[in-house]
Design a protein around this motif. Structure first.
Motif, short mmCIF file in Angstrom:
data_model
loop_
_atom_site.label_atom_id
_atom_site.label_comp_id
_atom_site.label_asym_id
_atom_site.label_seq_id
_atom_site.Cartn_x
_atom_site.Cartn_y
_atom_site.Cartn_z
N ILE A 175 62.61 103.94 18.98
CA ILE A 175 62.01 105.22 18.63
C ILE A 175 62.40 105.63 17.21
CG2 ILE A 175 62.04 107.70 19.14
CD1 ILE A 175 62.23 106.95 22.11
N ASN A 176 63.67 105.47 16.88
CA ASN A 176 64.14 105.82 15.53
C ASN A 176 63.46 104.95 14.48
OD1 ASN A 176 65.86 107.84 16.46
ND2 ASN A 176 67.56 106.43 16.73
N ALA A 177 63.29 103.67 14.79
CA ALA A 177 62.58 102.77 13.87
C ALA A 177 61.13 103.21 13.72
CB ALA A 177 62.66 101.33 14.37
N GLY A 178 60.51 103.59 14.82
CA GLY A 178 59.13 104.06 14.78
C GLY A 178 58.98 105.32 13.95
N LEU A 179 59.96 106.23 14.06
CA LEU A 179 59.92 107.46 13.27
C LEU A 179 60.03 107.16 11.78
CD1 LEU A 179 62.09 109.82 15.50
CD2 LEU A 179 59.65 110.10 14.96
N ARG A 180 60.85 106.20 11.42
CA ARG A 180 60.98 105.83 10.00
C ARG A 180 59.65 105.30 9.47
NH1 ARG A 180 66.03 103.75 11.82
NH2 ARG A 180 65.21 101.62 11.89
N ILE A 181 58.97 104.48 10.28
CA ILE A 181 57.68 103.93 9.86
C ILE A 181 56.65 105.04 9.69
CG2 ILE A 181 55.75 102.48 10.60
CD1 ILE A 181 57.82 100.66 11.97
N VAL A 182 56.59 105.95 10.67
CA VAL A 182 55.62 107.05 10.61
C VAL A 182 55.90 107.94 9.40
CG1 VAL A 182 54.81 109.14 11.77
CG2 VAL A 182 55.12 107.03 13.08
N ASN A 183 57.15 108.25 9.15
CA ASN A 183 57.50 109.11 8.01
C ASN A 183 57.10 108.46 6.68
OD1 ASN A 183 58.54 111.12 9.67
ND2 ASN A 183 60.63 110.30 9.59
N ARG A 184 57.30 107.15 6.58
CA ARG A 184 56.91 106.46 5.35
C ARG A 184 55.39 106.46 5.18
NH1 ARG A 184 60.94 101.32 6.33
NH2 ARG A 184 62.91 102.39 5.81
N GLN A 185 54.67 106.25 6.28
CA GLN A 185 53.21 106.26 6.21
C GLN A 185 52.70 107.64 5.81
OE1 GLN A 185 52.20 104.83 10.13
NE2 GLN A 185 52.16 102.69 9.47
N ARG A 186 53.30 108.67 6.37
CA ARG A 186 52.87 110.03 6.03
C ARG A 186 53.19 110.36 4.58
NH1 ARG A 186 54.51 113.62 11.42
NH2 ARG A 186 52.91 112.71 12.79
N ALA A 187 54.34 109.92 4.12
CA ALA A 187 54.71 110.17 2.71
C ALA A 187 53.75 109.44 1.77
CB ALA A 187 56.15 109.72 2.47
N LEU A 188 53.40 108.21 2.14
CA LEU A 188 52.46 107.44 1.32
C LEU A 188 51.09 108.10 1.32
CD1 LEU A 188 51.76 104.94 -0.34
CD2 LEU A 188 51.32 103.72 1.81
N ALA A 189 50.63 108.57 2.47
CA ALA A 189 49.32 109.23 2.54
C ALA A 189 49.33 110.51 1.72
CB ALA A 189 48.99 109.54 4.00
N HIS A 190 50.45 111.22 1.73
CA HIS A 190 50.56 112.45 0.92
C HIS A 190 50.50 112.13 -0.56
CE1 HIS A 190 52.78 115.69 -1.16
NE2 HIS A 190 52.13 116.49 -0.30
N ASP A 191 51.19 111.08 -0.99
CA ASP A 191 51.19 110.70 -2.40
C ASP A 191 49.79 110.27 -2.84
OD1 ASP A 191 53.87 111.24 -2.45
OD2 ASP A 191 54.50 109.14 -2.26
N LEU A 192 49.11 109.52 -1.98
CA LEU A 192 47.75 109.08 -2.34
C LEU A 192 46.79 110.26 -2.44
CD1 LEU A 192 47.44 105.88 -0.08
CD2 LEU A 192 47.72 105.98 -2.58
N GLU A 193 46.94 111.22 -1.54
CA GLU A 193 46.08 112.40 -1.60
C GLU A 193 46.38 113.23 -2.84
OE1 GLU A 193 43.17 115.17 -0.46
OE2 GLU A 193 43.55 113.07 0.06
N SER A 194 47.66 113.35 -3.19
CA SER A 194 48.03 114.10 -4.40
C SER A 194 47.47 113.43 -5.65
CB SER A 194 49.55 114.21 -4.50
OG SER A 194 50.08 114.91 -3.39
N ALA A 195 47.54 112.09 -5.70
CA ALA A 195 47.00 111.36 -6.84
C ALA A 195 45.49 111.51 -6.94
CB ALA A 195 47.37 109.88 -6.73
N ARG A 196 44.83 111.54 -5.77
CA ARG A 196 43.37 111.70 -5.77
C ARG A 196 42.97 113.06 -6.31
NH1 ARG A 196 39.39 113.94 -3.01
NH2 ARG A 196 40.88 115.01 -1.63
N LEU A 197 43.73 114.11 -5.92
CA LEU A 197 43.42 115.45 -6.38
C LEU A 197 43.68 115.60 -7.88
CD1 LEU A 197 44.85 117.56 -3.40
CD2 LEU A 197 42.44 117.02 -3.90
N ARG A 198 44.71 114.95 -8.36
CA ARG A 198 45.02 115.03 -9.80
C ARG A 198 43.94 114.35 -10.64
NH1 ARG A 198 50.32 113.71 -8.13
NH2 ARG A 198 49.96 111.55 -8.77
N ASN A 199 43.38 113.29 -10.11
CA ASN A 199 42.39 112.54 -10.88
C ASN A 199 40.95 113.00 -10.60
OD1 ASN A 199 44.42 110.90 -11.93
ND2 ASN A 199 44.33 109.50 -10.17
#
Length: 201
Positions: A175-199
């Protein structure tokens, strides 16, 4: 006795003479009649449906975990262990209720799903979650999963397929490993969305 001739042996048993019977009066027989306890509450009818125990913790210091399983013994064991570990836990015993929770915007990041849950199997839930592109770590569980079932579950969209005999401590590590994966995916999705809005023009 000559060999080859037919022989019959008669054996009789006499009733032992040491048996002692104590006569009872009719009133005594009524007073000492055997009283059998009502065992229906101790041993319920086999096909009687076990009433589900509503289980949902609150105020945990860690993310929510969803358990979708109609096995009361297994769910209670995992529920108590995860609550003691600091997680907020909710339990559903029907597959349709489980996927309804996973469809919410604030759905639990990790779900432990019985592969053969009534209403909608965990296998089907994984398949639908994959098609919907939902970001959740899905763990399928079964009492004794076969190799074919494990392969089918992972191909359907599960991130992990476990046996219900797995020690809770090991499940917690997954479960802890799964949470780390989900948190990284969410952080990556947030960064991609922020980059899209900036451009964006």
């Amino acid at each position: 006795m000559e060999f080859g001739s037919a022989c019959c042996v008669s054996v009789s048993f006499k009733r032992p003479k040491f048996v002692h019977r104590v006569p009872l009066k009719p009133s005594d027989m009524h007073a000492t009649a055997l009283q059998f306890a009502d065992l229906s509450k101790v041993f319920p009818v086999a096909d009687a449906k076990v009433k589900p125990i509503p289980m949902q913790s609150s105020g945990g210091s860690k993310p929510r975990i969803l358990i979708g399983d109609d096995d009361p013994v297994y769910t209670l064991t995992i529920f108590e262990f995860l609550v003691k570990a600091g997680y907020e836990v909710m339990v559903t015993e029907v597959g349709t209720d489980a996927i309804a929770e996973l469809r919410k915007a604030d759905h639990p990041p990790v779900a432990i799903l019985d592969s053969k849950m009534p209403g909608m199997s965990g296998l089907e839930i994984c398949d639908r979650m994959r098609d919907a592109g939902k970001n959740a770590y899905l763990i399928l569980s079964n009492a004794t999963p076969t190799t074919q079932e494990i392969v089918a579950g992972l191909e359907a969209g599960a991130d992990l397929y476990i046996s219900k005999s797995m020690p809770p401590e090991e499940l917690l590590a997954h479960i802890n490993a799964g949470l780390r994966i989900v948190n990284r995916q969410r952080a990556l999705a947030h960064d991609l969305e922020s980059a899209r809005l900036r451009n964006a023009p």
